[in-house]
Design a protein around this motif. Structure first.
Motif, PDB file in Angstrom:
ATOM      1  N   ARG A 153       0.683  -1.168  -0.010  1.00  0.00           N
ATOM      2  CA  ARG A 153      -0.122   0.138   0.037  1.00  0.00           C
ATOM      3  C   ARG A 153       0.749   1.193   0.036  1.00  0.00           C
ATOM      4  O   ARG A 153       0.565   2.349  -0.510  1.00  0.00           O
ATOM      5  CB  ARG A 153      -0.992   0.046   1.130  1.00  0.00           C
ATOM      6  CG  ARG A 153      -2.167  -0.637   0.731  1.00  0.00           C
ATOM      7  CD  ARG A 153      -3.129  -0.615   2.058  1.00  0.00           C
ATOM      8  NE  ARG A 153      -2.478  -1.382   3.076  1.00  0.00           N
ATOM      9  CZ  ARG A 153      -3.292  -1.981   3.978  1.00  0.00           C
ATOM     10  NH1 ARG A 153      -4.454  -2.185   4.098  1.00  0.00           N
ATOM     11  NH2 ARG A 153      -2.605  -2.593   4.906  1.00  0.00           N
ATOM     12  N   LEU A 154       2.201   1.150   0.398  1.00  0.00           N
ATOM     13  CA  LEU A 154       3.002   2.315   0.457  1.00  0.00           C
ATOM     14  C   LEU A 154       3.310   2.621  -0.893  1.00  0.00           C
ATOM     15  O   LEU A 154       3.334   3.807  -1.343  1.00  0.00           O
ATOM     16  CB  LEU A 154       4.222   1.850   1.294  1.00  0.00           C
ATOM     17  CG  LEU A 154       4.248   1.748   2.822  1.00  0.00           C
ATOM     18  CD1 LEU A 154       5.360   1.526   3.446  1.00  0.00           C
ATOM     19  CD2 LEU A 154       3.525   2.876   3.474  1.00  0.00           C
ATOM     20  N   GLU A 165       1.400   2.073  -3.401  1.00  0.00           N
ATOM     21  CA  GLU A 165       0.097   2.399  -4.031  1.00  0.00           C
ATOM     22  C   GLU A 165      -0.046   4.030  -3.612  1.00  0.00           C
ATOM     23  O   GLU A 165      -0.495   4.956  -4.366  1.00  0.00           O
ATOM     24  CB  GLU A 165      -1.128   1.806  -3.406  1.00  0.00           C
ATOM     25  CG  GLU A 165      -1.261   0.411  -4.328  1.00  0.00           C
ATOM     26  CD  GLU A 165      -2.529  -0.461  -3.742  1.00  0.00           C
ATOM     27  OE1 GLU A 165      -2.492  -1.584  -4.380  1.00  0.00           O
ATOM     28  OE2 GLU A 165      -3.078   0.257  -2.859  1.00  0.00           O
ATOM     29  N   ALA A 166       0.207   4.203  -2.285  1.00  0.00           N
ATOM     30  CA  ALA A 166       0.198   5.518  -1.744  1.00  0.00           C
ATOM     31  C   ALA A 166       1.022   6.485  -2.672  1.00  0.00           C
ATOM     32  O   ALA A 166       0.703   7.710  -2.926  1.00  0.00           O
ATOM     33  CB  ALA A 166       0.522   5.613  -0.244  1.00  0.00           C
ATOM     34  N   SER A 167       2.220   6.023  -2.756  1.00  0.00           N
ATOM     35  CA  SER A 167       3.179   6.894  -3.767  1.00  0.00           C
ATOM     36  C   SER A 167       2.576   7.297  -4.949  1.00  0.00           C
ATOM     37  O   SER A 167       2.628   8.519  -5.452  1.00  0.00           O
ATOM     38  CB  SER A 167       4.531   6.062  -3.577  1.00  0.00           C
ATOM     39  OG  SER A 167       5.398   6.778  -4.633  1.00  0.00           O
ATOM     40  N   GLY A 168       2.002   6.148  -5.617  1.00  0.00           N
ATOM     41  CA  GLY A 168       1.577   6.362  -7.057  1.00  0.00           C
ATOM     42  C   GLY A 168       0.057   7.356  -6.840  1.00  0.00           C
ATOM     43  O   GLY A 168       0.089   8.215  -7.766  1.00  0.00           O
ATOM     44  N   ASP A 169      -0.615   7.111  -5.792  1.00  0.00           N
ATOM     45  CA  ASP A 169      -1.605   8.298  -5.651  1.00  0.00           C
ATOM     46  C   ASP A 169      -1.421   9.518  -5.236  1.00  0.00           C
ATOM     47  O   ASP A 169      -1.957  10.398  -5.794  1.00  0.00           O
ATOM     48  CB  ASP A 169      -2.314   7.671  -4.262  1.00  0.00           C
ATOM     49  CG  ASP A 169      -3.725   8.469  -4.018  1.00  0.00           C
ATOM     50  OD1 ASP A 169      -4.653   8.182  -4.832  1.00  0.00           O
ATOM     51  OD2 ASP A 169      -3.903   8.873  -2.868  1.00  0.00           O
ATOM     52  N   LEU A 170       0.133   9.746  -4.825  1.00  0.00           N
ATOM     53  CA  LEU A 170       0.697  11.227  -4.518  1.00  0.00           C
ATOM     54  C   LEU A 170       1.313  11.462  -5.557  1.00  0.00           C
ATOM     55  O   LEU A 170       2.434  12.077  -5.318  1.00  0.00           O
ATOM     56  CB  LEU A 170       1.333  11.174  -3.267  1.00  0.00           C
ATOM     57  CG  LEU A 170       0.383  10.926  -2.042  1.00  0.00           C
ATOM     58  CD1 LEU A 170       1.222  10.723  -0.805  1.00  0.00           C
ATOM     59  CD2 LEU A 170      -0.446  12.102  -1.755  1.00  0.00           C
ATOM     60  N   TYR A 171       0.947  11.155  -7.006  1.00  0.00           N
ATOM     61  CA  TYR A 171       1.544  11.643  -8.147  1.00  0.00           C
ATOM     62  C   TYR A 171       2.924  11.441  -8.320  1.00  0.00           C
ATOM     63  O   TYR A 171       3.855  11.792  -9.143  1.00  0.00           O
ATOM     64  CB  TYR A 171       1.634  13.384  -7.957  1.00  0.00           C
ATOM     65  CG  TYR A 171       0.380  13.826  -7.625  1.00  0.00           C
ATOM     66  CD1 TYR A 171      -0.859  13.732  -8.430  1.00  0.00           C
ATOM     67  CD2 TYR A 171       0.236  14.374  -6.378  1.00  0.00           C
ATOM     68  CE1 TYR A 171      -1.984  14.139  -8.088  1.00  0.00           C
ATOM     69  CE2 TYR A 171      -1.053  15.006  -5.909  1.00  0.00           C
ATOM     70  CZ  TYR A 171      -2.175  14.758  -6.648  1.00  0.00           C
ATOM     71  OH  TYR A 171      -3.421  15.125  -6.416  1.00  0.00           O
ATOM     72  N   ALA A 172       3.504  10.057  -7.787  1.00  0.00           N
ATOM     73  CA  ALA A 172       4.998   9.729  -8.078  1.00  0.00           C
ATOM     74  C   ALA A 172       4.691   8.487  -9.274  1.00  0.00           C
ATOM     75  O   ALA A 172       3.912   7.426  -9.068  1.00  0.00           O
ATOM     76  CB  ALA A 172       5.502   9.240  -6.799  1.00  0.00           C
ATOM     77  N   ASN A 173       5.464   8.633 -10.411  1.00  0.00           N
ATOM     78  CA  ASN A 173       5.618   7.620 -11.475  1.00  0.00           C
ATOM     79  C   ASN A 173       6.328   6.437 -10.691  1.00  0.00           C
ATOM     80  O   ASN A 173       6.849   6.261  -9.580  1.00  0.00           O
ATOM     81  CB  ASN A 173       5.961   7.812 -12.616  1.00  0.00           C
ATOM     82  CG  ASN A 173       7.166   8.552 -12.860  1.00  0.00           C
ATOM     83  OD1 ASN A 173       8.051   8.082 -11.775  1.00  0.00           O
ATOM     84  ND2 ASN A 173       7.589   9.509 -13.557  1.00  0.00           N
ATOM     85  N   THR A 205       9.977   7.195  -9.604  1.00  0.00           N
ATOM     86  CA  THR A 205       9.971   7.927  -8.478  1.00  0.00           C
ATOM     87  C   THR A 205       9.483   7.396  -7.187  1.00  0.00           C
ATOM     88  O   THR A 205      10.309   7.489  -6.074  1.00  0.00           O
ATOM     89  CB  THR A 205       9.239   9.233  -8.667  1.00  0.00           C
ATOM     90  OG1 THR A 205       9.301   9.816 -10.115  1.00  0.00           O
ATOM     91  CG2 THR A 205       9.386  10.255  -7.713  1.00  0.00           C
ATOM     92  N   ARG A 223      11.984   7.067  -4.169  1.00  0.00           N
ATOM     93  CA  ARG A 223      11.706   7.690  -2.835  1.00  0.00           C
ATOM     94  C   ARG A 223      10.957   6.867  -2.029  1.00  0.00           C
ATOM     95  O   ARG A 223      10.912   7.145  -0.608  1.00  0.00           O
ATOM     96  CB  ARG A 223      10.534   8.909  -3.398  1.00  0.00           C
ATOM     97  CG  ARG A 223      10.996   9.986  -4.361  1.00  0.00           C
ATOM     98  CD  ARG A 223      12.084  10.629  -3.488  1.00  0.00           C
ATOM     99  NE  ARG A 223      12.429  11.606  -4.494  1.00  0.00           N
ATOM    100  CZ  ARG A 223      13.186  12.798  -4.227  1.00  0.00           C
ATOM    101  NH1 ARG A 223      13.843  12.685  -2.806  1.00  0.00           N
ATOM    102  NH2 ARG A 223      13.953  13.515  -5.132  1.00  0.00           N
ATOM    103  N   VAL A 224      10.462   5.798  -2.207  1.00  0.00           N
ATOM    104  CA  VAL A 224       9.724   4.932  -1.391  1.00  0.00           C
ATOM    105  C   VAL A 224      10.467   3.502  -1.098  1.00  0.00           C
ATOM    106  O   VAL A 224      10.899   3.061  -0.124  1.00  0.00           O
ATOM    107  CB  VAL A 224       8.125   4.592  -1.700  1.00  0.00           C
ATOM    108  CG1 VAL A 224       7.431   3.977  -0.678  1.00  0.00           C
ATOM    109  CG2 VAL A 224       7.856   6.398  -1.687  1.00  0.00           C
TER     110      VAL A 224
END
Lengths: 297, 379
Positions: free
Chosen positions: A195-196, A198-206, A209, A213-214
């Motif tokens: 989910r982390l 997914e959360a990153s994708g949800d927060l505009y990271a491709n 990234t 970043r994650v």
């Protein structure tokens, strides 16, 4: 007050016994460490400052507390020392480059084949370390597949060979320590909550990234563990250099080996061992401080 | 970065014939739904009803098997998750454990290439009243604090749509109540469309303006919380939102806006508008708190059912719950407020039940009275 006293007195009895249990459980391990680690270490330290008895037999030394032994040992073998660390570093970096994608694929993309792939990573361990290293001699040898492929594509000239070179030594070390790198990284990646990502994708990271970043920062404990598990034994290794190398690829492990078993120069071998140990300790302390993963472990 | 969500991409969210299947399992079945801009919308249903899958399709984390998703006039169906002007508050929050609270909240802004993140981040941290925790790591926060950071991390991006996936599921009851009120307040404050997925009917009713009750991949009923509660159209909805007594009956006659129904031998009145069935055989529903309980002969107004025997009484503080066995061997549940209005009763006493006709609802006689009951207890 009298009541309270009586109460604590009786209550503390099982408590005290309970306090002792952890120490009793530690005892076998501590004894083992004392017998086979601390005492030999003291013995090694003591040996490292001895000098040959004048006119005595080969292998007879007396304690003279000669610290100059360390200076001599280091200055005579500084080339092998630096070679050891360079080879170990190269093998660690190569192993990381190979293991990370592998661990990533096993952790996230392997589906139902996950367990089979993990077994395959460890499978080579079922044969002897020595045999596997000797096998590399064949693989990299004149008749082996690597040379013939490289020659077919004219990537190397007809006279170039790989056996008995630094490349062969580093290749062998990389291969031998690959599982030590792969498994900790896999364990770290596998623990990351999907989910982390997914959360990153949800927060505009491709995808890239998100990895930078994650995923990668969260896998750092595995990377640190893997690089340590590879670098430390690789720096002290002598089998790969012995089997796959030549006299100019000697590592510090080979020097210690020949000092101990062939030249019977115990003090120098002991001093070299201590110096190696200290060097590795300093390097990994700096490394762990820099990596700063203690919060994630 | 080019993936800045387009500010023009706002408007109502429209799901058009959305279907999602996983192998043989149909998770979402030809769903049509319009979520008005600025509303607090809840998707309510038992686990496995397709509500989370629907949410994940809106977020772009799941691709619909068929159908289209629009935001205003923009087709989002094939837009990647990271390019949608949609943010999610994940179940268990999914805060980045390696980043500080400040960096967690700033994450979305930084990915969009916004240089000055300090001001918006501090503003939103102040909104959720956690500005003092900006340098902590998520693991150092309590569940309620993590929850608020998860909301802050999403709304700081000013998305057109905020999705909340069981956002309060991990909190204890008291904190959940408090967060329900806070979330509702934040929604009013920021004016973003909230789509909230939950299996907790109380949570949905407290917060949402409109609730869609989902079951087996379809929407059972859509309406305001009061509308769904007072006038459920299916037994599933009646059972999933609160408790109901269902009594079998048959329509006898209709006069004007009233229908007369033979309820196990007693003639009662139902406003025709509250009968969602066209069948002659009905399932008549009365919520336990709508019943009044009387000593025999004391009932004055409304519909009456005679011949009940009290079989069980339990006192629960604000109310007393009675089990009453009717002559046709059905147990009915009655809740009476402890305000002195109900007679002093004991087990075995004979009673008459009454209720106002407009509190009745009627369903098709072939509805399954147990539908929605197992689901409600599943989680």
């Amino acid at each position: 007050m009298a009541f309270a006293h009586a109460g604590t007195a009786t209550a503390s009895k099982p408590g005290r016994a309970g306090m002792r249990i952890p120490y009793l459980l530690l005892l076998p391990g501590l004894l083992w460490l004392l017998m086979f680690f601390v005492l030999p270490l003291i013995n090694l330290a003591e040996t490292s400052t001895k000098t040959p008895i004048a006119g005595g037999e080969t292998g007879s030394y007396e304690q003279t507390f000669r610290l100059q032994n360390y200076v001599d040992a280091f200055s005579e073998n500084s080339a092998q020392f630096s070679r050891s660390f360079i080879y170990a570093l190269l093998a660690t970096l190569l192993a990381l480059a190979i293991s990370y994608p592998l661990a990533y694929a096993i952790a996230f993309k392997s589906g139902k084949y996950k367990n089979i792939l993990l077994v395959l990573v460890i499978a080579p361990f079922f044969t002897s370390f020595l045999l596997r290293t000797i096998a590399w001699k064949q693989i990299l040898g004149e008749e082996g597949p690597v040379i013939s492929i490289l020659r077919t594509f004219h990537l190397i000239g007809p006279d170039t060979s790989i056996t008995a070179t630094a490349l062969a030594v580093v290749t062998g070390m990389t291969y031998n320590f690959l599982p030590f790198m792969t498994l900790p990284i896999y364990a770290s990646l596998e623990r990351i909550d999907p989910r982390l990502m997914e959360a990153s994708g949800d927060l505009y990271a491709n995808g890239l990234t998100t990895f930078r970043r994650v995923t990668f920062p969260l896998s750092m404990p595995g990377v640190v563990a893997g690089t340590l598990l590879t670098f430390i034994p690789a720096a002290g290794d002598y089998v790969n250099a012995q089997i796959l190398g030549n006299p100019t690829t000697k590592m510090i492990g080979n020097v210690i080996d020949s000092r101990f078993f062939r030249i019977v120069d115990y003090p120098t071998a002991a001093a070299l061992s201590f110096t190696l140990m200290a060097a590795i300790l300093i390097l990994i302390t700096v490394y762990i401080r820099r990596a700063g993963t203690d919060e994630l472990v | 970065m080019a993936n800045h969500p387009d500010a023009a991409k706002t408007g109502d969210l429209k799901l058009s014939s959305i279907t999602k299947s996983f192998g043989d399992f149909l998770a979402v079945d030809d769903l049509d739904l319009v979520i008005p801009k600025g509303s607090f919308f809840a998707l309510l249903g038992p686990s496995g009803c397709g509500k989370t899958t629907t949410l994940r399709m809106i977020a772009g984390l799941e691709e619909p098997t068929s159908g289209k998703i629009y935001l205003g006039d923009t087709d989002l169906t094939d837009t990647k998750s990271y390019r949608r002007p949609v943010n999610t508050v994940f179940q268990n929050y999914a805060l980045f454990p390696h980043l500080t609270i400040f960096e967690n909240v700033a994450f979305g802004l930084r990915r969009r290439g916004i240089k000055d993140v300090k001001e918006p981040v501090e503003k939103v941290l102040a909104l959720v009243e956690l500005a003092h925790l900006r340098d902590r790591k998520p693991t150092q926060l309590s569940g309620g604090q993590q929850q608020r950071i998860a909301v802050a991390r999403a709304i700081v991006n000013r998305p057109a749509l905020l999705l909340l996936d069981e956002p309060l599921g991990a909190l204890d009851l008291k904190l959940r109540r408090q967060m329900q009120i806070e979330l509702k307040w934040i929604q009013t404050e920021v004016g973003i469309t909230f789509v909230h997925v939950t299996h907790d009917q109380e949570e949905a009713m407290t917060m949402a303006d409109t609730i869609a009750v989902m079951n087996e991949g379809r929407i059972e009923q859509l309406g305001s919380p009061a509308d769904l509660y007072e006038n459920p159209k299916t037994a599933f909805v009646a059972n999933f939102l609160g408790q109901s007594n269902f009594i079998k009956g048959t329509v006898e006659s209709t006069s004007g806006t009233d229908q007369f129904v033979n309820l196990q031998g007693t003639r009662i009145a139902i406003p025709a508008a509250r009968n969602s069935s066209t069948h002659k055989s009905l399932l008549v529903g009365i919520r336990p708190e709508k019943f009044r309980i009387h000593n025999v002969g004391d009932a004055t107004t409304g519909n009456k059912l005679e011949g009940g025997i009290v079989t069980d009484i339990s006192f629960v503080g604000v109310s007393t719950q009675y089990q009453v066995e009717m002559p046709w061997k059905q147990e009915l549940m009655i809740f009476e407020q402890n305000d002195g209005g109900a007679p002093n009763l004991r087990k075995g006493d004979a009673v008459t039940l009454s209720w106002e006709p407009h509190f009745t609802f009627a369903l098709d006689g072939d509805e399954d009275v147990r539908s929605g009951l197992a689901g409600a207890d599943a989680e």
